[in-house]
Design an enzyme around this catalytic site. Structure first.
Site, short mmCIF file in Angstrom:
data_model
loop_
_atom_site.label_atom_id
_atom_site.label_comp_id
_atom_site.label_asym_id
_atom_site.label_seq_id
_atom_site.Cartn_x
_atom_site.Cartn_y
_atom_site.Cartn_z
N ALA A 251 0.81 -1.21 0.00
CA ALA A 251 0.00 0.00 0.00
C ALA A 251 0.85 1.26 0.00
CB ALA A 251 -0.92 0.00 1.22
N GLU A 255 2.27 3.43 -6.63
CA GLU A 255 2.09 2.82 -7.95
C GLU A 255 1.85 3.84 -9.05
OE1 GLU A 255 0.74 -0.02 -4.74
OE2 GLU A 255 0.27 2.06 -5.28
N ASP A 297 27.85 25.35 -31.21
CA ASP A 297 28.55 25.61 -32.45
C ASP A 297 28.26 27.05 -32.87
OD1 ASP A 297 30.08 25.24 -34.66
OD2 ASP A 297 28.82 23.70 -35.58
N ASP A 583 30.70 15.46 -34.93
CA ASP A 583 30.08 15.79 -33.65
C ASP A 583 29.43 14.60 -32.96
OD1 ASP A 583 30.71 18.54 -33.89
OD2 ASP A 583 29.02 18.81 -35.23
N ASN A 645 0.13 9.67 0.86
CA ASN A 645 0.70 8.53 1.59
C ASN A 645 0.64 8.73 3.10
OD1 ASN A 645 1.23 7.22 -0.77
ND2 ASN A 645 3.45 7.25 -0.59
N THR A 678 -8.24 7.77 -7.81
CA THR A 678 -8.58 9.19 -7.66
C THR A 678 -7.39 10.13 -7.85
OG1 THR A 678 -8.22 9.09 -5.26
CG2 THR A 678 -10.43 8.59 -6.07
#
Length: 856
Positions: A251, A255, A297, A583, A645, A678
């Protein structure tokens, strides 16, 4: 073996069998499956695969399948975005011609270039590409364009005994040459090997994501271990405790972070494309934002890549400033100027060049110098016409001039040091003006004329040296590849943004230094270096180059590679531009390889991370601006994810601290629904935030994505407020339903309270999405509707919340039900609570910052 007779067919066949075909070595291409597999097995993806496996072990197949789908969809999307592979070495093979003229068995025959061997004698004429490394046996007015190998824009004169490299081409004259090296032994193959061997360094984003994965994985495993022990202490069986701790660990894995990062980079790449910057590697979007040093350049990037007659000094001592010769309204007058311009056109002998009017602007066609002369004459007379020369004396490297006979006049133009000595009289100011023009970085062409007396037969068969004497000097023409009009402003913007800029070019040091002065690149004192004079020690080289406004001229491919490595060793994130084959290695080695889309070779474009569709230096700075914005956006939605979280972890912490006597407010599947259901769309919308006004007004932020400011904001401000409302709502619904401590609540009450907690978290995240748009400004000052994608994403988030609550089957799967009215009203407080806490935090930080600035 180097004889003019060439080889016999038998000798050639034997040598071909021994040495192999005249082809560049090829690399075995990486299969599409291996590339796709790589997108699904990198560091972050491996963590998600482990999470899916643990979910299966914990008897949560729905969670495992959902995680697997996320990894696969993200991998396929990233693979599609980067499907074009790096094939720089393969593109080099197309630079060799298919058929060449060679002497075989004493006759001139057409031979396929792959069948050439050492000792073959090939015939070359203007326009031919050199098929292998050769030594010229004869050379008539030969000049070779070696810009693809050396970066030098001017053709290199060649005489008998000189070498010419495979892949270059003859722009003037003709000759015969003996093949000295073929295939893998050519200089072109050496550059191909350098390009293939150059390993791009890991991008700052990949390093940061690895760090986040390590931190997240460590936190998830550590917290899971704590909950494993806590569940054992409250009476869980060993197996149930193990499965419970696995669920907690899974959990806590973000993810949704992987697809969010990928899609944010893709949006940044799309925005860069709209500003003429084509990104070939998604992670290069963020790397651009970390750039600290630009090695650019000169030709075409800082300049307009067109020759222009900007000054004419006539024999009477008058200086005529021509200005922008390609502007349609430009006009110049003067009889002496007209005579000089017409003479310069009449003297051309080989390559043709002219100017055509397209969309109100002169466009050069063919040889740039001749086109500049053509434009100058058109501005004077309106048209260019005249008799065809009866005889031409091509440009000769020894003479360094060319002549043509028109009627009874010999017209000549060339380098002043070779034309002035053959003129009858040269005023002193003319010689002084040559030095003045040269110091201005102009390419100076002297123009002269001689009236040929007597019958044509007396001079039609004469050599050039006999006729090019006693001429009348008409004037000096100063040619320049002019700087882009706005490049000086762009360089100032780059410096304001904390970027250092260096010019790395193959051109002459005087020319490069003059352009650098005009655009404001060089500082005081000037640092103008030549490739051959660079120190051998890389640390000394890095210290020498690590300053703003350095000009490095006459660089070779190996030296350009050393420049990139030396700057990287001093901690710089280097963006290196290039357009030629030479290059390729440096473009691969640099953190950001930038190729020219209009004038660049396929090799440069395939080796680069960013292709400029307009060859403009300003596009690099615009891409850096978008790269910084993308980095800021990743920081935004990382803040958004981690805040969620905290709210997801809090119920487990309270449950553990209560010894299992306080019910869990959220379950594992509810947390998955928050992460992937969500939260995902608002996080993606945060990735669409446009660059802020201050993005290019300060140096790049060399800080971690998960830094101290983010941790304080997430774990001390936004997260705790969201979690507090979540647990308060959950407790209020339980208490309102009659629950008392120490008893398990009835299932319907538990589901209603859990639904209320879920609603509080979603609504808190809804407000958090707007709060995360800026780290310093409250959302109402930004405007609620200035990010329309976020508005639609938040509406979608609210709709998903309704589905999770009011679709019976989905709600039952998640273990929740619609909250009672009082619970819903309390949950609504989550949004204003988060916005209020965010505003207070930003206000306090702002005051502290202003106080600190005043004290300084």
């Amino acid at each position: 073996m180097r004889t003019a007779e060439g080889l016999s067919s038998a000798e050639a066949a034997q040598l071909l069998k021994q040495a192999g075909p005249n082809q560049l070595p090829t690399e075995k291409p990486v299969s599409q499956w291996r590339k796709l597999w790589g997108e699904m097995t990198h560091f972050f993806a491996l963590m998600l695969w482990c999470a899916a496996a643990l979910a299966f072990i914990a008897d949560m197949p729905q969670l495992a399948v959902a995680i697997i789908v996320v990894v696969i969809v993200n991998g396929v999307f990233a693979h599609i975005q980067q499907e074009r592979a790096q094939h720089a070495a393969a593109k080099l093979r197309g630079l060799l011609p298919a058929d060449v003229l060679a002497r075989r068995d004493g006759k001139v025959r057409k031979v396929h270039a792959s069948e050439l061997v050492v000792g073959d004698v090939v015939l070359l004429s203007a326009g031919d590409r050199v098929p292998a490394d050769v030594v010229l046996l004869t050379a008539q007015a030969c000049a070779v364009d070696e810009s693809m190998l050396t970066g030098e824009s001017d053709p290199v004169p060649k005489t008998a005994g000189d070498q010419a490299w495979g892949g270059t081409f003859l722009v003037n004259g003709y000759g015969e040459a003996a093949v000295a090296a073929t295939g893998a032994k050519t200089r072109l193959a050496g550059i191909a090997a350098l390009t293939s061997a150059a390993v791009p360094p890991p991008t700052p984003l990949s390093l940061e994501l690895r760090r986040i994965v390590r931190v997240t994985a460590g936190m998830a495993l550590g917290i899971a271990a704590v909950f494993f022990l806590a569940s054992l202490l409250v009476g869980f069986q060993w197996r149930d405790s193990f499965l419970f701790s696995i669920g907690v660990a899974v959990a806590l894995v973000p993810e949704g972070l992987l697809p969010t990062v990928t899609l944010s980079l893709a949006m940044g790449a799309q925005r860069m494309a709209s500003r003429n910057g084509l990104v070939r590697n998604l992670e290069a979007v963020e790397t651009l934002g970390s750039t600290t040093f630009i090695c650019t350049d000169k030709t075409g990037t800082l300049t307009q890549n067109r020759m222009n007659a900007v000054e004419v000094f006539t024999a009477d001592g008058a200086i005529h400033v021509a200005g922008d010769g390609y502007a349609p309204e430009a006009h110049i007058e003067g009889r002496g100027v007209e005579k000089a311009a017409q003479a310069a056109l009449a003297a051309r002998t080989a390559s043709q060049g002219r100017a055509e009017l397209h969309d109100g602007q002169w466009r050069a066609q063919g040889d740039p110098m001749e086109a500049a002369m053509d434009v100058l004459a058109r501005r004077l007379t309106g048209t260019v016409s005249g008799p065809v020369p009866s005889r031409r004396f091509p440009f000769d490297p020894a003479r360094r001039r060319e002549s043509a006979i028109v009627g009874q006049d010999l017209f000549c133009k060339g380098a002043p040091e070779t034309v002035l000595p053959v003129c009858e009289s040269v005023p002193g100011p003319v010689r002084d003006q040559v030095d003045v023009m040269a110091n201005m970085g102009l390419r100076v062409i002297a123009v002269a004329r001689r009236r040929l007396g007597g019958a044509p037969g007396t001079w039609q068969s004469a050599a050039a040296a006999e006729l090019e004497t006693g001429m009348e000097l008409l004037g000096l023409i100063g040619l320049q590849d002019p700087p882009r009009p706005d490049v000086g402003d762009v360089i100032r913007t780059a410096r304001q943004a904390g970027l250092r800029v260096a010019m790395i070019t193959g051109d002459h040091p005087a020319t490069a230094a003059a352009i650098a002065r005009q655009i404001g690149l060089t500082g005081t004192p000037e640092y103008v270096l030549e490739g051959a004079a660079l120190p051998e020690d890389d640390q000394v080289l890095g210290a020498l180059l690590d300053r703003d406004g350095v000009v490095v001229s006459r660089v070779s491919p190996e030296q350009k590679l050393r420049v990139a490595r030396a700057l990287q060793s001093r901690g710089h994130v280097v963006a290196m531009t290039g357009d030629g084959v030479n290059d390729g290695p440096a473009l691969r080695e640099a953190d950001i390889g930038v190729a020219m889309g209009l004038s660049g070779t396929d090799v440069a474009r395939e080796a680069a991370d960013l292709v400029l569709l307009d060859d403009h230096f300003g596009t690099i700075v615009a891409a850096i601006e978008q790269g910084r914005a993308t980095y800021a956006n990743i920081h935004r939605f990382l803040t958004y994810h981690l805040t969620d979280n905290v709210a997801e972890l809090t119920p487990f912490v309270i449950w553990a601290l209560s010894g299992g006597h306080f019910p869990l407010a959220l379950g594992v599947l509810q947390i998955l629904a928050l992460d992937i259901g969500t939260d995902l769309l608002p996080a993606l919308a945060l990735g669409a935030e446009p660059p802020g006004r201050r993005v290019l007004t300060q140096p790049p932020e060399r800080r971690h994505l998960m830094d101290r400011r983010l941790i304080i904001r997430v774990f001390c401000i936004l997260g705790p407020v969201e979690a507090a409302v979540e647990m308060a709502v959950f407790s209020a619904v339980l208490a309102g339903g009659g629950w008392t401590r120490g008893r398990d609540p009835q299932v319907p009450l538990q589901m209603a309270a859990s639904g209320a907690a879920f609603t509080a978290v979603v609504l808190g995240q809804l407000a958090n999405a707007f709060a995360c748009r800026s780290a310093t400004v409250p959302p109402w000052k930004l405007g609620w509707g200035t990010n329309r994608l976020l508005v639609w994403a938040v509406l979608a988030e609210a709709a998903i919340l309704g589905a999770c609550l009011y679709l019976p089957s989905l709600a039952a799967l998640l273990g929740q039900s619609p909250p009672p009215p009082e619970g819903l009203l309390l949950a609504l407080l989550a949004a204003p609570a988060v916005l209020l806490a965010d505003w207070i935090h930003k206000s306090v930080r702002g005051r502290l910052r202003r106080t600190k600035d005043q004290s300084l």
